[in-house]
Design an enzyme around this catalytic site. Sequence first.
Site, PDB file in Angstrom:
ATOM      1  N   PHE A  15      -9.002  11.919   3.272  1.00 22.79           N
ATOM      2  CA  PHE A  15      -8.514  10.649   2.720  1.00 22.79           C
ATOM      3  C   PHE A  15      -9.551   9.951   1.838  1.00 22.79           C
ATOM      4  O   PHE A  15      -9.277   8.887   1.296  1.00 22.79           O
ATOM      5  CB  PHE A  15      -8.086   9.704   3.850  1.00 22.79           C
ATOM      6  N   HIS A  20      -5.192   4.440  -0.688  1.00 16.57           N
ATOM      7  CA  HIS A  20      -5.001   3.723   0.578  1.00 16.57           C
ATOM      8  C   HIS A  20      -6.329   3.411   1.271  1.00 16.57           C
ATOM      9  O   HIS A  20      -6.367   2.593   2.181  1.00 16.57           O
ATOM     10  CB  HIS A  20      -4.131   4.577   1.500  1.00 16.57           C
ATOM     11  N   ASN A  66      -1.340   2.608   9.815  1.00 13.81           N
ATOM     12  CA  ASN A  66      -0.167   1.950  10.396  1.00 13.81           C
ATOM     13  C   ASN A  66      -0.398   1.382  11.792  1.00 13.81           C
ATOM     14  O   ASN A  66       0.446   0.667  12.314  1.00 13.81           O
ATOM     15  CB  ASN A  66       1.022   2.904  10.412  1.00 13.81           C
ATOM     16  N   ASN A 112       2.075  -1.480   5.769  1.00 12.58           N
ATOM     17  CA  ASN A 112       2.178  -1.252   7.213  1.00 12.58           C
ATOM     18  C   ASN A 112       0.901  -1.610   7.969  1.00 12.58           C
ATOM     19  O   ASN A 112       0.962  -2.001   9.135  1.00 12.58           O
ATOM     20  CB  ASN A 112       2.585   0.190   7.502  1.00 12.58           C
TER      21      ASN A 112
END
EC number: 3.1.1.29
Length: 188
Positions: A15, A20, A66, A112
């Site tokens: 990631f 994000h 989330n 989220n």
Amino acid sequence: MDLLIVGLGNPGSNFFHTRHNVGFELVDNLVIKNGLSLKKVKNYEYSDFNFENKRIVLIKPLTYMNLSGNIFPSVFAKFYMKIANLLVVVDNVDLPLGKCKLRKVGGTSTHNGLRSISLSLGSTNYGRLYIGVGSNNESSLREFVLAKFRGSELERIKSVFEFLSEEILGIDESNFEHKVATINSSSF
């Protein structure tokens, strides 16, 4: 005013440099710039230090985006912080790439991570620092925010991190509106 800066993102090297994960990467930038290290506790990493006579705690939740709200009961207990001290750093697809927006309160929109935090806290009255990651109509929102920045985009985001690293540690109640004006008028 002590400051609890929570950068949102997803754990794992796959990631790294994704849209994000701008919250994680800003925290990483602050850690490096201030010669700190992160310590791991259960479901988050943190660094705790003093800056200009105030306590700063940097946090990276390891719960995935989330479920970011799950860390707050233990974080508030460990560091004796309150919602008033909280600044959440998060990506925003509604802002152009490199544009930032500092707010004292706000909603969760479609994010989220913010929704999870607001549910955990029972409130939306906490500070937010949005980092614009642009938008794309060619893929789903999920695919877009999990995609890595490309070439010149990555350089722009790194410039944002450098700028914000100079600005956010100095935030307090007496200069919040000045910091809002400075950060919100910036663009990279």
